[in-house]
Design a protein around this motif. Structure first.
Motif, PDB file in Angstrom:
ATOM      1  N   THR A 251      47.299  43.215  42.854  1.00  9.96           N
ATOM      2  CA  THR A 251      48.285  44.227  42.442  1.00  9.96           C
ATOM      3  C   THR A 251      49.645  43.921  43.086  1.00  9.96           C
ATOM      4  O   THR A 251      50.680  43.909  42.415  1.00  9.96           O
TER       5      THR A 251
ATOM      6  N   GLY B 246      44.210  50.985  42.694  1.00 21.14           N
ATOM      7  CA  GLY B 246      44.430  49.542  42.875  1.00 21.14           C
ATOM      8  C   GLY B 246      43.375  48.872  43.723  1.00 21.14           C
ATOM      9  O   GLY B 246      43.351  47.636  43.809  1.00 21.14           O
TER      10      GLY B 246
ATOM     11  N   SER C  72      45.074  40.967  38.093  1.00 19.23           N
ATOM     12  CA  SER C  72      45.939  42.095  37.716  1.00 19.23           C
ATOM     13  C   SER C  72      46.928  41.619  36.662  1.00 19.23           C
ATOM     14  O   SER C  72      47.425  40.493  36.735  1.00 19.23           O
TER      15      SER C  72
ATOM     16  N   ASP D 172      41.596  42.755  45.458  1.00 21.79           N
ATOM     17  CA  ASP D 172      42.078  43.756  44.504  1.00 21.79           C
ATOM     18  C   ASP D 172      43.510  44.204  44.859  1.00 21.79           C
ATOM     19  O   ASP D 172      44.406  44.214  44.014  1.00 21.79           O
ATOM     20  N   ALA D 173      43.717  44.525  46.128  1.00 24.33           N
ATOM     21  CA  ALA D 173      45.049  44.999  46.551  1.00 24.33           C
ATOM     22  C   ALA D 173      46.090  43.892  46.420  1.00 24.33           C
ATOM     23  O   ALA D 173      47.212  44.130  45.969  1.00 24.33           O
TER      24      ALA D 173
HETATM   25 MG    MG Z   1      44.134  45.672  42.239  1.00 26.33          MG
END
Ligand code: MG
Ligand code: AMP
Length: 326
Positions: A302, A188, A254, A298-299
Motif C-alpha cells: 500500500t 490495508g 496493491s 500488505d502495508a
Molecule cells: Mg495492503
C-alpha cells in the motif's frame, strides 16, 4: 453480528454475490498459476473457498477439513472491519475523543505493528487514514462516494491523521483515539494479518504444504517453490504480467485497479495519500511485495503504491523484502 435491516441485508448479499462471481473469474487467473515440481500432481490437495474480507478466500492444503479456519477468518473480520457495527475498529472510531475501548491482546499487537509501519513508511501507510477513506465509502463499505473538496482540505489541516493520537493502554487493555473525528482503518493490513493467522493454524494442524490466496494476497508453505502469476492490471480477463517463484513466503499486490469508480469523468481509487486525503497519484499500475510476514508485505505494498521512492529505504529496513513494480 451485523445489525442491518433485511432490505440492506439483501442489497449486501446481492452486492457480495456479484462481487463473488466477478472474483471467481478474476482471482482464479490472478495468481497461483501452479505448484512447482512434478510431484504436486501426485499429491492430494484439498481446496476450500469462501467469501470474507470483501473478497474470495481460497485455501489449498493437505488438510481435508478447514472449516475451523474459515470460522476463525469470519471472527477476525468481525473484529477488524470498520463496517461491522460492533467490531473493535468501529467501537474505537465511535469512541474517539471519549473513551478507550477494551480489545484483545492480539488486537493491541496489531495496532502497535500498524503504528510501527506508519512510522517506517514516513506516513505513506497510515493507520489513521480512516477519517479520509470513510468519506469515500457508503454504509456497506463500498468505495463509491466523492467527498467535497472543503471536507478533504479541512481534514488535511485538522491533524487528525497523526498516529501519535492512537493511545494504547497495555495494562487496561484498551485503545483510544485522542480526538473526536479521528478514525482508524485497518483495511490495508487486515488481509495480511489474517493470512498469517491461517498459516499458523494450518501448521499447528500438521500441514506440510499449503497455498492461501485471499483475493490475490498469497502465502505459500512447504518444501517446494510455487510459481505465482502477477496479474496484468490492464487485462480484463485476468491475464498475467509476470511470474515469480517463491517458497515459504507471502506475496501481496496493491493497485488502483482493485477498487475504483468514475464520476464526471474523474477516476477515483481506494488507496489514499495521507498528505492530500485524496486517491494517490498513480505512478505504477501495481506494486507487488514479497516478504516473510504478510502484514508487513500488505502495508508496504500500500505504502509503495503511494510513494514508490520509498523502495530502497524500505529494502534496507526490512530484511528479505522484494518489490516488483508493474
Ligand atoms: Mg495492503
Ligand atoms: P491495499 O489493497 O492492501 O493496498 O489496501 C487498501 C485499503 O487500505 C483501502 O481500501 C483502505 O481501507 C486502506 N487504505 C487506503 N489508503 C491507505 C493508506 N494511505 N494507509 C493505510 N491504509 C490505507
Amino acid at each position: 453480528m451485523r445489525s442491518v435491516s433485511s432490505d440492506k441485508s439483501q442489497t449486501l448479499f446481492r452486492t457480495r454475490l456479484v462481487a463473488l462471481v466477478l472474483l471467481l473469474g478474476a482471482v482464479c487467473c490472478i495468481c497461483a498459476l501452479s505448484c512447482a515440481k512434478d510431484r504436486s500432481s501426485k499429491e492430494k490437495w484439498h481446496v476450500e473457498r469462501f467469501y470474507s474480507l470483501g473478497t474470495l478466500c481460497v485455501i489449498r492444503s493437505d488438510i481435508p477439513d478447514n472449516s475451523d479456519i474459515e470460522k476463525m477468518v469470519h471472527e477476525e473480520e468481525e473484529a477488524y472491519s470498520a463496517f461491522i457495527p460492533n467490531s473493535f475498529v468501529s467501537r474505537i472510531n465511535e469512541s474517539a475523543g471519549i473513551a478507550g475501548v477494551e480489545v484483545s491482546a492480539e488486537f493491541i499487537g496489531m495496532i502497535k505493528k500498524s503504528i510501527m509501519l506508519s512510522k517506517e513508511t514516513g506516513g505513506a501507510f497510515n493507520v489513521m487514514i480512516g477519517c479520509a477513506s470513510s468519506l469515500y465509502r457508503n454504509e456497506y463499505g463500498e468505495f463509491c462516494k466523492v467527498p467535497d473538496d472543503k471536507s478533504l482540505d479541512d481534514l488535511v489541516k485538522s491533524g487528525c491523521l497523526d498516529p501519535e493520537d492512537l493511545v494504547i493502554d497495555e495494562i487496561a487493555g484498551t485503545v483510544m483515539l485522542r480526538r473526536k473525528g479521528e478514525r482508524i482503518d485497518l483495511g490495508g493490513i487486515a488481509k495480511g494479518m489474517i493470512i498469517d493467522k491461517v498459516a499458523e493454524m494450518l501448521i499447528r494442524k500438521g500441514s506440510k504444504r499449503f497455498l492461501i490466496n485471499f483475493g490475490g494476497d498469497i502465502r505459500v508453505f512447504g518444501d517446494r517453490e510455487y510459481v505465482i502469476g502477477i496479474r496484468d492490471p490492464e487485462s480484463d480477463s485476468g491475464g498475467v504480467s509476470e511470474t515469480v517463484r517463491i517458497a515459504d513466503k507471502c506475496i501481496v499486490t496493491s493497485g488502483a485497479y482493485e477498487r475504483n469508480f468514475e464520476e464526471n469523468g474523474v477516476f477515483y481509487h481506494h488507496i489514499i495519500d495521507p498528505k492530500t486525503c485524496r486517491p494517490c497519484v498513480i505512478r505504477n499500475k501495481s506494486v507487488t511485495v514479497i516478504h516473510d510476514d504478510a502484514v508487513i508485505a500488505d502495508a508496504l505494498a500500500t505504502a509503495l503504491f503511494i510513494n514508490p521512492d520509498l523502495r530502497d529505504s524500505l529494502i534496507r529496513k526490512f530484511e528479505g523484502l522484494e518489490v516488483i513494480f508493474i
